[in-house]
Design an enzyme around this catalytic site. Structure first.
Site, PDB file in Angstrom:
ATOM      1  CB  ILE A  73      -0.921   0.035   1.244  1.00  0.00           C
ATOM      2  CG1 ILE A  73      -1.706  -1.276   1.379  1.00  0.00           C
ATOM      3  CG2 ILE A  73      -1.863   1.223   1.184  1.00  0.00           C
ATOM      4  CD1 ILE A  73      -2.523  -1.364   2.663  1.00  0.00           C
ATOM      5  CE  LYS A 133       5.021  -3.104   9.253  1.00  0.00           C
ATOM      6  NZ  LYS A 133       4.289  -4.389   9.213  1.00  0.00           N
TER       7      LYS A 133
END
Lengths: 414, 414
Positions: free
Chosen positions: B129, B197
Site C-alpha cells: 500500500i 510502523k
C-alpha cells in the site's frame, strides 16, 4: 525541491471555488494566495473582498504576477478556452473538469510539452482518492494488470437506493434533491462521466489516449426491475463499473458497464456517493482505495493537494506515454454478461460465444453468457430499450462452466 | 525530470531480493540493473549468475559504479551498518527494514540532509500500500485529522483465525506454517512491529519523530477467550490497530492497541494477511486503502516502486518536519476501552474517568469506560497477565452516555 510561492488566478467561485479560497486562507503553510477571481455574475453576494472579483478573464490570464490558474467552472467549453490559453502562456493549471480533460487530452498534452506549463487534475477522477498521482508515481511500472471501480458518485447513490428497493425515478429524484445528481443527469446516468474518467485512468495507467466516446459504454438507465430481482436472489448488488484489464498480449480491454458484485468484493461495500477502485498488479495482488468521489469538500481536497504539489514543482510526467512501447486498447475482447429482455425484444442466442444459462417466462427472459465486445456493439439489441446488459461477477456462473477462451482478460475480480 | 539509469548493489537474496532481481530483468523500462549482490552464505545455490555474488559488503559500498543500494536483509544491526555507510557515501538507498528505520530515523534524516543521498522505504509500512508516498505528497497539508489501521499482517492473520473460533496457539501455529508469522513471533504479537510502523507514519503524516518504544502499545497476546465471546455477542471483530488522531489543539494522540471493530467499518473486512488504513481529513472525509501488507511479492512491489521512483530522482521531502510549526505527540489523551479481567486481577473502577458499563460473574469481569493514557500506563494492571485492554469502537457504548471530555480526540471511526 524547495517550495515555491504560488499566486493564483481562480476561475469560478461556486461551492468548490469558495471552499478552496477559504482553505488557502487557513493554511499559510501551502504558500499560495488567491490574487484574482473570475466570475460570471458580478451581482451575486460573495464571501470574499469585492476587489478580488472580476468578470474579465483577461485580468487573470494577462496578469504577470499570476503563476497558477485554478479552473473550477461548470461550462466545459469556457473552461477549454481558459485552460488552453493559460497553458499557451506557459502558466501552470489545476482543473477538475473531467469532460474537458478527457476530450482534449491530446491537445493538453501537446500544450504542456510545447509551452512548459503543467496541468494537474487529481480532482477529475474519483474526487478525493489520489488515484492519478498513484498511477503516475507508484504503479508506474509494467506490472499493473487491471483497474476496476466505481468512479461516478451520482449513479452509485442511485444504485444504492435501488438496491434498497426504491425504483429508478424515485432514487434519481432523491439524488437530485441531495445534490448528488444534476437536474439534467444524462452525463452521469448514461455513463458518459464514467467514460471520461476511464479515459483519464487509461492515460495514466498505461499511456493509452482514447476519446471517451470510443469506449464501450452502457449507463444505468436500462437496468430493469427484473434485473434487481435477479441480483437480490443472488445476494448481489449492481454497480456502474469502469474497468480496464491488461491482456496477456499487452493490450487493454476497457468498458463502462453495470456490473453485478458479490459480497467479499470490496466494491460491494462502496455505497452512496462514495467511489472505490480495485487495482490488481502482478506483485502487489489486489489493492483497494475508496473515498468520497464527488461534492464540494472531496473536490476541494484534491484541488488543494494539486496546488500544494505544484508549489513543490510537481507535474505529471506521463511516463507511460513516453515509453517506446506503449500499450494499446484491445480491438476486441470477451465479456461475461447477463442480458435481460422481454418478449418484445428477443435477443438471439447465436450472438453469444457461449451461453451459460437462459431463462424465459411470460414476464421476461435473460441469458448469461460470454460475448465478444465486437458482437455486443454490433447487436441490434445493444441499444434497444427494454434490454439490459450487466457484467457478471468474476467466476459467478463461468466457474461452473468450461473456461472461456480468453480468461486472462477477466482476471480482475469485479 | 528525466529517467536516470540506476546501477544497483543488492544486499540480501532471500525471497524478496530474488524477486526484485527477476522483476528488474523483466522490466527494462525501469532502467535499473543489479551489478552486485551481497549475501551471507556463499554456498547456497542461487538463481542468478555466480559472478554477481559476494560476501563482502565493501565490494558494493566501495564500487563507484553503484548509485543505489537496495537493502533487504533480516538482521537490523547489519542493515543499520550498511544503510548508514551507504548514506555517508552520498548514495541513494532503498530499504524495507522498519525496525531499523523507526529506531534510527533521526540519524537517517540527518545523513540524508548532510550527504545528499536519499532513503526510500515504502515497503516498510503496509507492504504494497503506497501510504508513505501519499502522506508525503497527497496529504501534505494540515488537513489530515487521523490515521487508523491494520499495519501488521501476522497478527491480522492470527486474529482472523481467532474470530473463526481457533484459539490463539492454534492460530499462531497456522500463521507460522503458512509463513505469515516468524518462529519467534514476539515482535509481531506484542505490537512492536506495529509501533515501528506507527512511528514512520507519524513522521510522514505530521512530522512527528518518536521512538517506537515511547508509544502506548499493547499486542494481541493478552486477549482472552472471554473477550472473543464479548466481541461475537456484539457482532464485532478484534483487530490490532495503529492509531494516530489529531486533537483540536494540534497535538496527536498515538497508540497501538487491540480494537473492537463493528461491521460498516472498512477495517472489519480486512482479513488474513491484508493490511488496511483509514484516513480522515477535514475536506476529503474518510478514505480507505487496503492491500497485502506482507510477504514476498507485496514487499517486492513496494521496493520496485521505490527503485522506479528513484530513477526519476524522487526523494521524501519530509515537508512536515521542515515546517516552522510541527505537530507534537499529545502528552496525555483519553481512550475509550474495554478492560477484561478475572477475580485474581482486580481492576479498580477508580482508575477510569468514567465507567460506561461493568460486568462481573464467577468466571470473570469487564469494564468499559473512558480512561486517560497516563492513568492506563500507570495502572498496575496495564501489564498484568490475565488483563486485556481493547479499545471500543467509536460511539459504541459512549453514544449511549454523556459525551466524554475530549471527544474530538476520538473523532476517527475505528
Amino acid at each position: 525541491m524547495s517550495q515555491q510561492k504560488l499566486t493564483i488566478g481562480l476561475f469560478g467561485f461556486g461551492v468548490v471555488g469558495e471552499g478552496i479560497y477559504q482553505v488557502l486562507h487557513e493554511l499559510p503553510s501551502l504558500g499560495a494566495t488567491v490574487r484574482r477571481i473570475c466570475i460570471r455574475d458580478p451581482h451575486k453576494p460573495r464571501n470574499a473582498p469585492a476587489e478580488l472579483f472580476t468578470t474579465r478573464a483577461d485580468e487573470l490570464l494577462n496578469d504577470p504576477e499570476i503563476n497558477l490558474i485554478v479552473e473550477l467552472i461548470d461550462d466545459a467549453e469556457a473552461a477549454y478556452a481558459i485552460v488552453t490559453r493559460a497553458l499557451r502562456s506557459g502558466r501552470h493549471v489545476v482543473s477538475a473538469n473531467k469532460a474537458l480533460l478527457a476530450r482534449h487530452l491530446p491537445e493538453l498534452l501537446y500544450l504542456q510539452q510545447e509551452y512548459g506549463g503543467s496541468l494537474l487534475y487529481e480532482a477529475a477522477v474519483c474526487g478525493s482518492i489520489p488515484i492519478l498521482r498513484n498511477l503516475e508515481e507508484y504503479y508506474d511500472n509494467d506490472l499493473l494488470q487491471g483497474i476496476s471501480g466505481i468512479v461516478n458518485g451520482s449513479t452509485n447513490y442511485i444504485l444504492t437506493q435501488q438496491a434498497k428497493g426504491l425504483d429508478y425515478d424515485a432514487a434519481l429524484r432523491q439524488a437530485q434533491q441531495l445534490g448528488f445528481a444534476e437536474s439534467n443527469p444524462t452525463l452521469d446516468v448514461e455513463g458518459h462521466d464514467a467514460a471520461n474518467k476511464l479515459s483519464l485512468l487509461l492515460a495514466h495507467a498505461w499511456g493509452i489516449v482514447v476519446q471517451p466516446h470510443n469506449l464501450l459504454r452502457q449507463g444505468i438507465t436500462r437496468i430493469r426491475p427484473e434485473d434487481w430481482d435477479y441480483a437480490r436472489e443472488k445476494g448481489w448488488r449492481i454497480v456502474l463499473a469502469a474497468t480496464a484489464l491488461r491482456n496477456a498480449d499487452g493490450s487493454v480491454s476497457a468498458s463502462v458497464l453495470p456490473r453485478f458484485v458479490a459480497p467479499g468484493n470490496p466494491l460491494f461495500d462502496v455505497r452512496d456517493e462514495y467511489n472505490g477502485l480495485l487495482l490488481r498488479s502482478r506483485l502487489s495482488d489486489r489493492q483497494f482505495l475508496s473515498g468520497k468521489g464527488a461534492g464540494r469538500f472531496p473536490t476541494a481536497s484534491a484541488v488543494v493537494s494539486d496546488i500544494s504539489a505544484r508549489s513543490y514543482q510537481y507535474k505529471y510526467e506521463y511516463k507511460k506515454l513516453r515509453r517506446s512501447e506503449t500499450a494499446q486498447l484491445a480491438p476486441d475482447f470477451e465479456l461475461e454478461v447477463y442480458v435481460g429482455f422481454d418478449a418484445d425484444n428477443p435477443v438471439p442466442e447465436s450472438d453469444f460465444g457461449e451461453v451459460y444459462s437462459s431463462y424465459r417466462s411470460e414476464e421476461g427472459a435473460y441469458f448469461t453468457g460470454r460475448i465478444s465486445a465486437r458482437a455486443l456493439l454490433a447487436a441490434a439489441w445493444w441499444q434497444a430499450p427494454g434490454v439490459s446488459v450487466i457484467a457478471l461477477p468474476e467466476g459467478a456462473p463461468a466457474s461452473r462452466r468450461p473456461a472461456p477462451v480468453r480468461k486472462a482478460a477477466l482476471a480482475l475480480a469485479v
